[in-house]
Write an enzyme that holds these catalytic residues in place. Structure first.
Site, short mmCIF file in Angstrom:
data_model
loop_
_atom_site.label_atom_id
_atom_site.label_comp_id
_atom_site.label_asym_id
_atom_site.label_seq_id
_atom_site.Cartn_x
_atom_site.Cartn_y
_atom_site.Cartn_z
N HIS A 157 35.04 29.53 47.47
CA HIS A 157 34.57 30.97 46.75
C HIS A 157 33.60 31.97 47.37
O HIS A 157 32.93 31.19 48.01
CB HIS A 157 34.64 30.82 45.01
CG HIS A 157 33.18 30.88 44.79
ND1 HIS A 157 32.28 29.87 45.21
CD2 HIS A 157 32.54 31.90 43.66
CE1 HIS A 157 31.07 30.04 44.65
NE2 HIS A 157 31.15 31.38 43.96
N TYR A 195 30.77 37.22 39.07
CA TYR A 195 29.47 36.92 38.51
C TYR A 195 28.54 37.78 39.46
O TYR A 195 28.70 37.78 40.80
CB TYR A 195 29.16 35.59 38.15
CG TYR A 195 29.13 34.72 39.39
CD1 TYR A 195 27.84 34.60 40.12
CD2 TYR A 195 30.19 33.71 39.61
CE1 TYR A 195 27.87 33.83 40.99
CE2 TYR A 195 30.06 33.14 40.86
CZ TYR A 195 28.99 33.09 41.59
OH TYR A 195 28.84 31.97 42.65
N ASP A 210 41.93 4.69 17.02
CA ASP A 210 42.54 3.95 15.66
C ASP A 210 43.77 3.78 16.08
O ASP A 210 44.77 4.62 16.76
CB ASP A 210 42.55 5.20 14.67
CG ASP A 210 43.10 6.47 14.77
OD1 ASP A 210 43.26 6.75 16.08
OD2 ASP A 210 43.72 6.92 13.91
#
Length: 836
Positions: free
Chosen positions: A227, A258, A561
């Protein structure tokens, strides 16, 4: 520190990779007292040339995933303790109404996971924090003051210095050429500078991980991606800026951008372009960097077209245009630095952690960003040293990052790169929790798939399986049943057919595809003794009976479980979920089985199919189809029989996850098509309906049945999880000592059902539970109970708040909803429906 000097001939532990993850693991192993640890890296220390070297080091802590949020928070505190973290805060802005609603939820996730101080800001308040932002371009933002910047290279050096002072040795410029194994165990690490014999090897090489996976024949589903990151020249808006008063980090996720301050310059990170995927074997070595003008092997030449042209398939403008709209000062600046930097994605966007399945002593810590690097090192070091994953000494649920979560198809290049590209493309996208992947679908189809498609099944991807969530055909039942509307976000990717199916199953009968459920056959002369030592419940039952049991790790946390059926003195079948749960659970069982030949374990992950027939009319549907006597006396609740349904050999379990009369019916997969037809045909007289897993989930919540991975995880022991009835302390099993210690110390948290007071109200999981304005827990599971006509949430509340009838509040999208603690089960507490 050593850089390419003579290697030791032997070490107890070798860590491959001296970036921030490898150094974090070395630091934590040293802190725990592990001796004779060696760290090697192909590059120089500690600017090694991998992703750590060019990472901008942004630590945004808030995410909807608890493990990732906790790892980020730990990383922040760890690096801050070394002076390698700058707290400047982080602001994520909203460009759309959808994003603004998302930020409300995001703030609540932070509150749920212990991140303090998060607040929602108006557009004007955002500009007060980040003055160069155009106020008119946004609706507002989410601000967390404790976010900030990690200096990844400096942090790596600091952790390494601590570790070196405790005997850890570091060697740079030492490329690993082989990981030698024999007899299923690690022998040595071979490097260009020599060979090191070792008992444990941790691979923390990130973008190079798949290459070492190939060496040991382990599939590493990881794809390096590039990127873009640019740094501007000086901009007037930052003139005179001092490092001590740095502005908050900034994220513009609606356009995959950003930003961070570099003194008087501004940095832009952009994912706003087509995925730039890289083959690990094509990552440049040091010998080519000078020719290409690149500083690190993890860099690629900057590609202007991906910044100035719109190549992202989901965006409507270029990265340059979107950045300039938010920060106008960038519109006419020059760039002092422009790179395409590599990092990595897995098919599900999560890290790869844990012990290798095929090679004892081999460990992995990959696909980790700087944001979570310190926490990842803590988890894997605890795992290596103590046998269970912990973060800062506390139990964590690392199953979502466990290397064994991956299914066989994820080893393919096509799948890893297809899903990796999608993860890159969506990393900043606003993805609904029920939104499904678009690529690499229809890989694992049960034998009923085409029939279900004809009925309008809405298929969700579950580790490659196509699993029906509801059926369009059942929208025709809405005239018979009342299903409340849902607010806009919660109504997305959802159908009222869910509520109709739930109620139809309760009143009549439904058939549920259980193909993903996995029978695990355990047989042999040592089967009983083995399972007694592995499971919490006493499995010494007569043939034809079942037991519900937990399976624990050494810390007493619930790993699974299970339903355990005994069919002979020397033969049991354990039933668990499908996909990653089957992979993880079967691995634990297989690895703990004795190697003396007294036990044979067979995992029927694809060789069996199943249908659940649940509801008041289930016996009527099946009675003339099945050779076995289905009466209560002959086939009581929690019993199992092998019989025939027509001409089909089947295993039938008298139980129902929906909490109704019913049977789970399993058969070899090749009989599946006929099994569906026989049940559907016989059920016509009783108005049988196909029922998806959304309805099975909501019916099970009403009944108080647990769901592994949400309200049962290794973070909690059976007493906290409300399944203490499945623990028999007269037997000795893995985790018993920890369980006894926990019971003696006292249970501080316990799961409880909570109902929302306002009829028709439903919320999502992950949102905070408040008492007197204080966050005391979060909803680990949530849905609507159509039989009790109330929204339901399950939460692990501190025991002082678990009194039945206590009033609490649940926060969702900035609103507070009154709710009440209840005793479970909420539906049929006397089990009359199950036992009829």
């Amino acid at each position: 520190m050593n850089t390419g000097s003579t290697l030791p001939e032997r070490a107890d532990t070798v860590i491959v990779g001296a970036g921030c993850v490898g150094c974090s693991a070395a630091y934590h192993l040293a802190e725990m007292g592990r001796e004779d640890v060696v760290v090697v890296d192909r590059g120089p220390l500690f600017e090694t040339g991998g992703s750590t070297s060019h990472a901008p080091g942004l630590v945004f802590q808030t995410t909807g995933n608890k493990l990732m949020a906790n790892m980020a928070s730990y990383t922040r505190d760890l690096y801050d303790s070394f002076g390698d973290f700058r707290t400047c805060g982080g602001v994520e802005v909203a460009y759309t109404e959808d994003r603004w609603a998302f930020l409300k939820r995001k703030r609540e996730w932070g509150r749920s996971f212990g991140l303090e101080g998060g607040e929602l800001l108006s557009a004007e308040e955002v500009v007060a924090e980040v003055p160069q932002v155009d106020e008119d371009a946004i609706l507002g933002g989410y601000y967390l003051p404790s976010d900030g910047k990690a200096d990844a290279i400096s942090a790596s050096a600091s952790m390494a210095e601590y570790a070196r002072d405790r005997g850890v040795e570091f060697y740079g410029n030492t490329e690993v050429t082989d990981i030698e194994t024999s007899g299923g165990s690690v022998d040595a690490v071979a490097t260009e500078n020599g060979r090191i014999e070792a008992d444990d090897v941790l691979v923390a090489t990130n973008i190079w991980g798949p290459l070492l996976g190939d060496v040991v024949d382990t599939d590493i589903p990881l794809v390096p991606c590039a990127h873009q990151y640019l740094v501007s020249d000086e901009i007037d808006a930052l003139e005179g800026a001092e490092r001590e008063v740095e502005q908050p980090l900034l994220r513009h996720q609606d356009h995959s951008l950003y930003f961070r301050q570099h003194g008087e310059r501004y940095g832009i990170g952009s994912y706003n372009h087509a995925p730039l995927l890289v083959e690990p074997e094509d990552i440049y070595g040091p010998e080519r960097l000078d020719d290409l003008g690149l500083e690190y092997p993890s860099l690629r030449e900057f590609t202007e077209e991906h910044f100035y042209e719109n190549t992202h398939p989901d965006h409507d403008r270029t990265a340059y245009d979107a950045a300039s709209e938010l920060v106008p000062a960038l519109g006419d600046c020059e760039w002092t630095s422009q790179i395409n930097g590599m990092f990595s994605f897995t098919p599900d966007g999560m890290p790869i952690l844990g012990p290798d399945e095929g090679t004892d002593g081999l460990w992995w810590a990959l696909a980790i960003w700087v944001t979570q690097s310190g926490g990842a090192g803590s988890i894997v070091a605890e795992w290596m040293e103590h046998g269970t994953p912990r973060l800062d000494g506390d139990a964590v649920d690392a199953t979502g990052a466990h290397i064994s979560r991956f299914q066989p198809h994820t080893g393919s290049h096509e799948y890893t790169y297809g899903r990796g590209a999608q993860q890159y493309q969506e990393v900043y996208q606003l993805i609904h929790p029920r939104e499904q992947p678009r690529s690499q679908r229809d890989l694992r189809r049960g034998p009923f798939y085409h029939r279900q498609a004809e009925l309008g099944a809405e298929f969700y991807d579950s580790d490659g399986w196509e699993v029906p969530q509801w059926y369009e055909v059942n929208e025709g039942l809405l005239g018979e049943y009342d299903v409340p509307d849902r607010p806009e976000w919660l109504a997305r990717n959802w159908s009222k057919a869910h509520g109709a199916e739930h109620q139809h199953l309760r009143e009549k009968v439904g058939m549920v595809d259980m193909t993903t459920f996995t029978p695990i056959e355990v047989e042999g002369s040592g089967a009983e003794a083995f399972l007694q030592g592995l499971l919490t419940n006493d499995v010494d039952v007569t043939s034809g009976r079942m037991r519900y049991s937990a399976m624990l790790d050494e810390d007493g946390g619930v790993l699974a479980d299970l339903t355990v059926a005994r069919f002979a003195d020397d033969r049991y079948v354990l039933f668990t979920g499908g996909g990653s749960s089957a992979t993880l659970h079967s691995r634990w069982i297989t690895e703990h089985a004795p190697d003396d030949g007294s036990v044979d374990v067979t995992v029927h992950d694809s060789s069996r199919t199943g249908i659940g027939v649940f509801g008041p009319d289930s016996r009527n549907v099946l009675v003339d189809l099945v050779e076995a006597d289905l009466s209560n006396d002959a086939f009581p609740f929690y019993s199992a029989q092998e019989t025939y349904l027509g001409s089909i050999p089947v295993t039938m379990l008298r139980l129902s996850y929906a909490g109704e009369l019913g049977w789970e019916i399993y058969a070899p997969t090749e009989y599946g098509g006929r099994l569906w037809e026989a049940i559907a045909d016989a059920g016509e007289a009783y108005d049988i309906a196909p029922v998806g897993w959304e309805a099975l989930d909501s019916t099970s919540m009403e009944k108080g049945f647990r769901l592994w991975g949400t309200d049962i995880t290794p973070e909690y022991n059976p007493y906290e999880a409300g399944i203490g009835f499945a623990v028999d302390l007269d037997t000795d099993f893995v985790g018993k000592d920890a369980l006894l210690d926990a019971r003696e110390d006292g249970i501080e948290e316990q799961i409880v059902p909570i109902t929302l007071d306002e009829e028709g109200t439903v919320i999502d999981a992950g949102h905070p539970i408040l008492v007197d304005d204080e966050v005391v827990a979060y909803a680990c599971r949530a849905d609507y109970g159509y039989s009790i006509d109330a929204g339901i949430a399950y939460a692990y509340l501190p025991t002082e708040y678990t009194d039945v009838g206590r009033s609490v509040e649940i926060e969702y999208e900035g609103e507070r909803y009154d709710a009440t603690v209840r005793s479970g089960p909420l539906f049929d507490p006397e089990r009359e429906k199950l036992l009829r």
